[in-house]
Each structure stands twice: as C-alpha cells, then as structure tokens.
Design an enzyme around this catalytic site. Structure first.
Site, short mmCIF file in Angstrom:
data_model
loop_
_atom_site.label_atom_id
_atom_site.label_comp_id
_atom_site.label_asym_id
_atom_site.label_seq_id
_atom_site.Cartn_x
_atom_site.Cartn_y
_atom_site.Cartn_z
N HIS A 1 83.13 86.87 -1.23
CA HIS A 1 83.27 88.11 -2.23
C HIS A 1 83.74 87.33 -3.66
O HIS A 1 83.84 86.28 -3.74
CB HIS A 1 84.15 89.18 -1.85
CG HIS A 1 85.66 88.25 -1.11
ND1 HIS A 1 86.33 87.43 -2.02
CD2 HIS A 1 86.18 88.05 0.08
CE1 HIS A 1 87.42 87.09 -1.32
NE2 HIS A 1 87.31 87.36 0.01
N HIS B 1 86.36 84.46 -3.55
CA HIS B 1 85.66 83.32 -3.37
C HIS B 1 84.98 82.76 -4.79
O HIS B 1 85.01 81.69 -5.43
CB HIS B 1 84.71 83.25 -2.42
CG HIS B 1 85.10 83.65 -1.08
ND1 HIS B 1 84.86 84.78 -0.46
CD2 HIS B 1 85.92 82.74 -0.01
CE1 HIS B 1 85.44 84.75 0.69
NE2 HIS B 1 86.00 83.68 0.86
N VAL C 1 92.30 87.63 -6.30
CA VAL C 1 91.50 88.90 -6.78
C VAL C 1 91.39 90.21 -6.19
O VAL C 1 91.38 90.03 -4.74
CB VAL C 1 89.79 88.47 -6.91
CG1 VAL C 1 88.98 89.24 -7.51
CG2 VAL C 1 89.71 87.09 -7.96
N ARG D 1 87.49 90.06 5.64
CA ARG D 1 87.67 90.94 6.86
C ARG D 1 87.82 92.25 6.52
O ARG D 1 87.62 93.31 7.31
CB ARG D 1 89.23 90.61 7.54
CG ARG D 1 88.96 89.36 8.47
CD ARG D 1 90.29 89.15 8.99
NE ARG D 1 90.49 87.74 9.85
CZ ARG D 1 90.63 86.73 9.36
NH1 ARG D 1 91.19 86.47 7.93
NH2 ARG D 1 90.44 85.68 10.18
N GLU E 1 95.59 82.01 -3.92
CA GLU E 1 96.89 82.38 -3.63
C GLU E 1 96.96 83.54 -2.71
O GLU E 1 98.04 83.89 -2.30
CB GLU E 1 97.45 82.83 -5.01
CG GLU E 1 97.99 81.29 -5.93
CD GLU E 1 98.50 81.94 -7.18
OE1 GLU E 1 98.64 82.78 -7.65
OE2 GLU E 1 98.62 80.56 -7.82
N LYS E 2 96.03 83.82 -2.28
CA LYS E 2 95.85 85.10 -1.43
C LYS E 2 96.45 84.57 -0.03
O LYS E 2 97.25 85.50 0.48
CB LYS E 2 94.45 85.80 -1.24
CG LYS E 2 93.90 86.15 0.03
CD LYS E 2 94.16 87.62 -0.08
CE LYS E 2 93.63 88.49 1.34
NZ LYS E 2 93.25 87.59 2.43
N ASP E 3 96.20 83.49 0.12
CA ASP E 3 96.64 82.60 1.50
C ASP E 3 97.81 81.96 1.01
O ASP E 3 97.58 80.59 0.94
CB ASP E 3 95.53 82.11 2.15
CG ASP E 3 94.36 82.82 2.68
OD1 ASP E 3 94.45 83.59 3.47
OD2 ASP E 3 93.44 82.90 1.88
P1 AMP Z 1 88.19 82.22 3.57
O1 AMP Z 1 86.83 82.32 3.25
O2 AMP Z 1 88.84 83.49 3.68
O3 AMP Z 1 88.77 81.11 4.26
O4 AMP Z 1 88.91 81.81 1.96
C1 AMP Z 1 88.33 80.60 1.30
C2 AMP Z 1 89.19 80.58 -0.07
O5 AMP Z 1 89.06 81.76 -0.80
C3 AMP Z 1 90.73 80.43 0.46
O6 AMP Z 1 91.08 79.35 -0.53
C4 AMP Z 1 91.06 81.54 0.00
O7 AMP Z 1 92.40 81.84 -0.27
C5 AMP Z 1 90.28 82.10 -0.99
N1 AMP Z 1 90.30 83.55 -1.16
C6 AMP Z 1 89.85 84.51 -0.40
N2 AMP Z 1 90.39 85.55 -0.59
C7 AMP Z 1 90.66 85.75 -1.97
C8 AMP Z 1 91.20 86.56 -3.06
N3 AMP Z 1 91.06 87.96 -2.84
N4 AMP Z 1 91.33 85.96 -4.24
C9 AMP Z 1 91.37 84.74 -4.36
N5 AMP Z 1 91.14 83.73 -3.66
C10 AMP Z 1 90.80 84.07 -2.31
#
Ligand code: AMP
Length: 276
Positions: free
Chosen positions: A31, A34, A174, A185, A146-148
């Site tokens: 999304h 990313h 974001v 999710r 920073e979301k995580d």
């Molecule tokens: P994931 O695919 O969920 O493992 O996320 C991959 C990367 O994207 C991780 O560094 C997350 O923290 C980042 N990420 C996921 N959602 C967001 C968001 N809404 N805003 C900024 N970064 C995000």
C-alpha cells in the site's frame, strides 16, 4: 525493474553494481505506506531494492500466517511505478536453506513489552529474517516504517548488536483519508470492522490533544474507556512509552513520549501509535 527469486541471482547482480543501495523489506500486499519507503529510498540512493517475503518464523499465530494477504502481481506493478530497481521475491527455502532456523537475540527490555509480550518469539523471528536479508542485499541504508514503532527500535538495536554498517531510516506513518494507519491486514477487515477500526486513530488523535491537559495515568484510562465507548473495541494494550527505551512512563517527560496501541478488530489485530 528486475525481479529475482534466487539468492545467487540477486547477489551476483548486486555485486556488479556501484553506488549506494537503499533497501525496503516488506511482506507484500503493498500500500502507499510501503511505497513511501520506496520513494524515500529512491531519493537517497543510486539503487533501490525491495523484498517481498512473508516470513513464517515471525508469525506466532498460524491463522494469521495462513490468511496473510498475498497480492504479488499488484505489488510488482506498484513497485515498478514507484521506480524500484530490483525486487527480491524468495521462497522460504531460499531464505532458510537449513531445516533448523537458528539465532536468539537479547534485546534487553526492548522486546519484553507491548508486541513482545503479546506475540512471543515475534521479534526474534523478525531479527533473524532481517539479518538474513541484510546479508543478501548488503544495503547502504534500510527503510522501516514508524507504524511498527517497536520493530524499528529492535532493528536499530540489531544493527548495533551485529555491528553492521547500515543506516536505519525510520519513515512516518501513512494513513488512509479517515486516519486509519495503512496496513496490509486492513484488506481482511469486513465493511463493518473497517468502520469500527477508524476509532483507533481517532482516539489516538484526540489523546494527542488531551496530553496537554491530562496526566499520563488519566490519559491511559481515557483512551481505554473512550475507544470502548466509541466503537465497542477494547485495546489489547495502550502504553505511553519513552521512544528510545520503550519503557512505560508514569509522568510526562521534557522530551517526547509515544502512545502505542494494539486492538483486535474481529480476528484482525491492528497496531498504531502517535507522538504525545
Ligand atoms: P510489512 O509488509 O507490514 O512487514 O511492512 C514493511 C515495512 O513497511 C515496515 O517497515 C513497516 O513498518 C512499513 N509500513 C507498514 N505500514 C506502514 C504505514 N502505514 N506507514 C509507513 N510505513 C509502513
């Protein structure tokens, strides 16, 4: 854009390249959150590498792993549009050629709270895969959201523990137009759950306003009861923590504090955070 599935192919290619490499690891179902990391990486490096790998060893819940959204073709189209140069899409066997996955990290107190307590083994699984991906890609800089928030702190610590020469860049959350933090999710929420889920960010925004007038314990109580009242959802946790140590604080510091929340909406577990 080049797409590699095999470790040997991507390492051969990257070894033939000069200049800085910006790396964005993901689990796919991409999304705009990313993509913001890819764009930032693009603005700071000669080459941008992203990976799409749903890492089985970081899932403490088998159902969550099984149901994790997978949208590879759409992901590749988004990455290409964002100007990503290389995508690594490995199989589990490529990432973990040995049957036994080894590695146990001591993150001190960083992984004993919040996500660490509710998802046993999660951060160790994250650390193992990130170390492996860093070995393969050998990036100059790596970008995390920073979301995580807790994950970002863990990755920074991992780089210190392993003494890696990689700059870790944190990128802002974001959000959807209505404020919900973007998350892969979110795709799994029903229409009714999606409506309720917006209360999470709305409660955090209001908490940010109230942090000027309420004490830490008052605000924690307020968040729990107001989330419940507005949506019927109850937080798995809402913690107000020091952004560096991630330890709970009981009064406002001179500097920054962060409010971190996890909420179950039906079967789906969502996290969010806000600076206070
Ligand atoms: P994931 O695919 O969920 O493992 O996320 C991959 C990367 O994207 C991780 O560094 C997350 O923290 C980042 N990420 C996921 N959602 C967001 C968001 N809404 N805003 C900024 N970064 C995000």
């Amino acid at each position: 854009m080049l797409v590699f599935e095999k470790v040997i192919e991507i390492t051969n290619f990257l070894q033939s390249q000069n200049g800085s490499v910006g790396f964005v690891p993901t689990m796919g179902a991409l999304h705009q959150g990313h993509i913001s990391l890819v764009e930032k990486a693009k603005s700071e490096n000669s080459l941008v590498v992203s990976s799409i790998f749903v890492n089985p060893i970081q899932f403490n819940d088998k159902n969550d792993l099984h149901n994790y959204p997978r949208t590879l073709q759409a992901d590749l189209a988004m990455l290409e549009k964002a100007g990503c140069d290389v995508v690594f899409v490995p199989s589990v066997e490529q990432v973990y050629p040995e049957q036994e996955v080894e590695g146990s990290y001591d993150f001190g107190l960083l992984d004993r709270t919040m996500e660490g307590s509710f998802r046993p083994g999660h951060f160790n699984g994250v650390a193992i895969v990130v170390k492996r991906l860093f070995e393969i890609v050998n990036p100059t800089r790596a970008y995390f959201g920073e979301k995580d928030f807790q994950q970002l702190a863990i990755i920074r610590r991992l780089v210190e523990i392993l003494k890696l020469n990689i700059e870790i860049i944190g990128c802002p959350i974001v959000r959807e137009k209505d404020g919900l933090a973007m998350s892969s999710r979110n795709l799994r929420l029903s229409a009714e759950e999606r409506k309720k889920a917006v209360s999470i960010s709305q409660t955090l925004f209001e908490a940010q306003r109230r942090s000027r007038t309420m004490s830490v314990p008052e605000l924690k109580k307020w968040v729990d009861s107001s989330l419940q009242a507005s949506s019927g959802l109850s937080a798995e946790y809402f913690e107000i923590v020091d952004p560096l140590t991630l330890q709970s604080i009981s009064s406002w510091p001179n500097g920054q504090a962060v409010g971190c929340i996890a909420v179950r909406v039906g079967d789906i577990r969502l996290i969010d955070n806000i600076s206070l």
